[in-house]
Design a protein around this motif. Structure first.
Motif, PDB file in Angstrom:
ATOM      1  N   LEU A 150       0.831  -1.202   0.000  1.00 21.55           N
ATOM      2  CA  LEU A 150       0.000   0.000   0.000  1.00 21.55           C
ATOM      3  C   LEU A 150       0.870   1.259   0.000  1.00 21.55           C
ATOM      4  N   ASP A 151       2.005   1.208   0.668  1.00 20.20           N
ATOM      5  CA  ASP A 151       2.944   2.334   0.591  1.00 20.20           C
ATOM      6  C   ASP A 151       3.445   2.504  -0.852  1.00 20.20           C
ATOM      7  N   ALA A 152       3.679   1.374  -1.543  1.00 15.26           N
ATOM      8  CA  ALA A 152       4.121   1.444  -2.938  1.00 15.26           C
ATOM      9  C   ALA A 152       3.038   2.069  -3.812  1.00 15.26           C
ATOM     10  N   GLN A 153       1.784   1.798  -3.506  1.00 15.84           N
ATOM     11  CA  GLN A 153       0.688   2.400  -4.265  1.00 15.84           C
ATOM     12  C   GLN A 153       0.603   3.904  -4.011  1.00 15.84           C
ATOM     13  N   ARG A 154       0.847   4.302  -2.802  1.00 16.78           N
ATOM     14  CA  ARG A 154       0.902   5.747  -2.518  1.00 16.78           C
ATOM     15  C   ARG A 154       2.041   6.385  -3.313  1.00 16.78           C
ATOM     16  N   ALA A 155       3.135   5.647  -3.445  1.00 13.89           N
ATOM     17  CA  ALA A 155       4.291   6.162  -4.196  1.00 13.89           C
ATOM     18  C   ALA A 155       3.969   6.336  -5.671  1.00 13.89           C
ATOM     19  N   VAL A 156       3.014   5.563  -6.210  1.00 17.07           N
ATOM     20  CA  VAL A 156       2.592   5.735  -7.602  1.00 17.07           C
ATOM     21  C   VAL A 156       2.023   7.136  -7.796  1.00 17.07           C
ATOM     22  N   PHE A 157       1.163   7.565  -6.888  1.00 10.58           N
ATOM     23  CA  PHE A 157       0.594   8.916  -6.954  1.00 10.58           C
ATOM     24  C   PHE A 157       1.689   9.960  -6.772  1.00 10.58           C
ATOM     25  N   ASP A 158       2.599   9.702  -5.824  1.00  8.03           N
ATOM     26  CA  ASP A 158       3.708  10.641  -5.593  1.00  8.03           C
ATOM     27  C   ASP A 158       4.561  10.781  -6.852  1.00  8.03           C
ATOM     28  N   SER A 161       2.881  12.840  -9.553  1.00 10.01           N
ATOM     29  CA  SER A 161       2.925  14.251  -9.181  1.00 10.01           C
ATOM     30  C   SER A 161       4.319  14.824  -9.399  1.00 10.01           C
ATOM     31  N   ARG A 162       5.337  14.069  -9.014  1.00  7.66           N
ATOM     32  CA  ARG A 162       6.721  14.527  -9.144  1.00  7.66           C
ATOM     33  C   ARG A 162       7.117  14.680 -10.616  1.00  7.66           C
ATOM     34  N   LEU A 163       6.670  13.744 -11.440  1.00 13.19           N
ATOM     35  CA  LEU A 163       7.002  13.780 -12.865  1.00 13.19           C
ATOM     36  C   LEU A 163       6.107  14.732 -13.652  1.00 13.19           C
ATOM     37  N   LYS A 164       5.053  15.218 -12.980  1.00 13.34           N
ATOM     38  CA  LYS A 164       4.107  16.151 -13.604  1.00 13.34           C
ATOM     39  C   LYS A 164       3.440  15.531 -14.833  1.00 13.34           C
ATOM     40  N   VAL A 165       2.979  14.292 -14.664  1.00  5.90           N
ATOM     41  CA  VAL A 165       2.271  13.599 -15.737  1.00  5.90           C
ATOM     42  C   VAL A 165       0.960  13.042 -15.186  1.00  5.90           C
ATOM     43  N   PRO A 166      -0.025  12.837 -16.052  1.00  2.00           N
ATOM     44  CA  PRO A 166      -1.287  12.254 -15.587  1.00  2.00           C
ATOM     45  C   PRO A 166      -1.134  10.782 -15.233  1.00  2.00           C
ATOM     46  N   LEU A 167      -2.079  10.305 -14.465  1.00  2.00           N
ATOM     47  CA  LEU A 167      -2.059   8.931 -13.967  1.00  2.00           C
ATOM     48  C   LEU A 167      -3.379   8.248 -14.288  1.00  2.00           C
ATOM     49  N   THR A 174     -15.474  -0.490  -5.033  1.00  2.00           N
ATOM     50  CA  THR A 174     -16.280  -1.236  -4.064  1.00  2.00           C
ATOM     51  C   THR A 174     -15.402  -1.925  -3.030  1.00  2.00           C
ATOM     52  N   LEU A 175     -14.110  -2.040  -3.336  1.00  2.00           N
ATOM     53  CA  LEU A 175     -13.163  -2.708  -2.439  1.00  2.00           C
ATOM     54  C   LEU A 175     -12.148  -1.754  -1.823  1.00  2.00           C
ATOM     55  N   HIS A 176     -11.780  -0.688  -2.548  1.00  2.00           N
ATOM     56  CA  HIS A 176     -10.656   0.150  -2.126  1.00  2.00           C
ATOM     57  C   HIS A 176     -11.004   1.641  -2.110  1.00  2.00           C
ATOM     58  N   TYR A 177     -12.255   1.965  -1.882  1.00  2.00           N
ATOM     59  CA  TYR A 177     -12.686   3.362  -1.950  1.00  2.00           C
ATOM     60  C   TYR A 177     -11.903   4.232  -0.971  1.00  2.00           C
ATOM     61  N   GLY A 178     -11.811   3.809   0.269  1.00  2.00           N
ATOM     62  CA  GLY A 178     -11.137   4.616   1.282  1.00  2.00           C
ATOM     63  C   GLY A 178      -9.682   4.856   0.956  1.00  2.00           C
ATOM     64  N   PHE A 179      -9.018   3.827   0.444  1.00  2.00           N
ATOM     65  CA  PHE A 179      -7.602   3.982   0.133  1.00  2.00           C
ATOM     66  C   PHE A 179      -7.395   4.959  -1.012  1.00  2.00           C
ATOM     67  N   VAL A 180      -8.159   4.816  -2.087  1.00  2.00           N
ATOM     68  CA  VAL A 180      -7.949   5.704  -3.227  1.00  2.00           C
ATOM     69  C   VAL A 180      -8.364   7.134  -2.885  1.00  2.00           C
ATOM     70  N   GLU A 181      -9.363   7.280  -2.015  1.00  2.00           N
ATOM     71  CA  GLU A 181      -9.731   8.629  -1.587  1.00  2.00           C
ATOM     72  C   GLU A 181      -8.581   9.270  -0.811  1.00  2.00           C
ATOM     73  N   GLU A 182      -7.895   8.480  -0.010  1.00  2.00           N
ATOM     74  CA  GLU A 182      -6.715   8.991   0.699  1.00  2.00           C
ATOM     75  C   GLU A 182      -5.662   9.485  -0.289  1.00  2.00           C
ATOM     76  N   CYS A 183      -5.406   8.694  -1.339  1.00  2.00           N
ATOM     77  CA  CYS A 183      -4.396   9.069  -2.326  1.00  2.00           C
ATOM     78  C   CYS A 183      -4.812  10.312  -3.099  1.00  2.00           C
ATOM     79  N   PRO A 188      -4.785  16.444  -4.641  1.00  2.00           N
ATOM     80  CA  PRO A 188      -6.100  16.856  -5.166  1.00  2.00           C
ATOM     81  C   PRO A 188      -6.062  17.486  -6.551  1.00  2.00           C
ATOM     82  N   HIS A 189      -4.911  17.963  -6.980  1.00  2.00           N
ATOM     83  CA  HIS A 189      -4.820  18.615  -8.291  1.00  2.00           C
ATOM     84  C   HIS A 189      -4.206  17.716  -9.365  1.00  2.00           C
ATOM     85  N   LEU A 190      -3.843  16.500  -8.988  1.00  2.00           N
ATOM     86  CA  LEU A 190      -3.260  15.562  -9.937  1.00  2.00           C
ATOM     87  C   LEU A 190      -4.332  15.074 -10.911  1.00  2.00           C
ATOM     88  N   ARG A 191      -3.996  15.069 -12.202  1.00  2.00           N
ATOM     89  CA  ARG A 191      -4.925  14.542 -13.212  1.00  2.00           C
ATOM     90  C   ARG A 191      -4.910  13.016 -13.141  1.00  2.00           C
TER      91      ARG A 191
END
Length: 289
Positions: A150-158, A161-167, A174-183, A188-191
């Motif tokens: 899960l830390d690695a998944q957070r790093a995907v968003f990071d 953002s660092r590379l300034k590219v969309p994701l 239905t399974l991971h709503y809370g986690f993706v909302e955290e990311c 909040p401005h990442l495409r």
């Protein structure tokens, strides 16, 4: 038929002859497609049996994938194809989002990023995803615990953002709503594009209402759209600037299925400006801001 941008296709060449894929993409080019986004998937050093596990069961069955075919490095094959595609003038761009589903979140990405890509592709798959995806948890590929994964998944968003590219980030809400909302809350401005309407239009709508930079695509939803076109039309009308065109086409099978998805969108009888947005305009904003 002109001006389409397919934001969601899988490279997954796995040893298929590139000349066949070239012909299929040229058929899209002839139909007036503006851009096609592919997701080349490096193995990050994983052995063939682990690369095999990185592919959903339905796709393995569709393309007849076995571990020996999975040993092909599809980032390497993409880079070779990209060079060939650019050898003559083109009216259609083929862009790549680097699929980093096997990344451990800590290894330097520069080896695979190389000279750059148009974006990143991430996927979260855990035990609870097996019923739909028919594949083992992706954390087993690099040998991570659930917490480290899960830390690695957070790093995907990071990283996006660092590379300034969309994701583009595949997640079953239905399974991971809370986690993706955290990311999303951390960026909040990442495409971000959550494809397949996140497997839940209701939950997808809740996130779209909260995060203005978030989008979703229709890839893989063709059979559902065929069965209940009115509900999909209504969803698009509720979020006309947030829905992207995608087909889920696979290079090792047939890239021309994107044409079927164009017909599906046109069959929804959307207002012309909204149809144009879904087919291309929204994707331009997603790709370039």
């Amino acid at each position: 038929m002109s001006g389409q941008i397919d934001i969601h296709t899988h490279w997954c060449l796995f040893g298929r002859e590139p000349v066949e894929v070239m012909a299929e993409l040229e058929s899209l080019e002839a139909k007036g497609f503006e851009k096609v986004v592919v997701f080349p998937m490096p193995g990050f050093g994983a052995p063939p049996d682990k690369v095999f596990d990185m592919v959903p069961g339905a796709i393995r069955e569709l393309i007849g994938l076995n571990p020996s075919r999975a040993s092909h490095d599809d980032l390497e094959s993409w880079l070779d194809f990209e060079r060939r595609w650019g050898e003559r003038p083109r009216t259609m761009e083929v862009l790549s989002f680097l699929d980093i589903r096997a990344w451990d979140g800590r290894t330097d990405l520069s080896v695979w990023w190389g000279e750059g890509h148009a974006g990143l592709k991430g996927v979260i798959i855990e035990e609870e995803d097996d019923a739909k995806m028919l594949m083992p948890p992706l954390r087993r590929v690099p040998g991570l615990t659930r917490a480290v994964y899960l830390d690695a998944q957070r790093a995907v968003f990071d990283a996006s953002s660092r590379l300034k590219v969309p994701l583009t980030y595949h997640v079953d809400l239905t399974l991971h709503y809370g986690f993706v909302e955290e990311c999303l809350g951390a960026h909040p401005h990442l495409r971000v594009n959550i494809p397949h309407f996140g497997f839940s239009r209701k939950l997808m709508a809740a996130l779209l209402d909260r995060y203005p930079a978030l989008m979703s695509d229709i890839s893989g939803l063709g059979p559902y759209m065929d069965t209940d076109p009115d509900s999909y039309r209504d969803f698009i009308l509720d979020y006309p600037n947030r829905v992207l065109f995608g087909s889920d086409a696979i290079a090792s099978y047939d890239m021309r299925m994107a044409i079927e998805y164009v017909h599906r969108v046109r069959g929804l009888d959307l207002p012309p400006h909204i149809e144009a947005g879904v087919l291309a305009g929204n994707a331009r904003r997603f790709l370039y801001g």
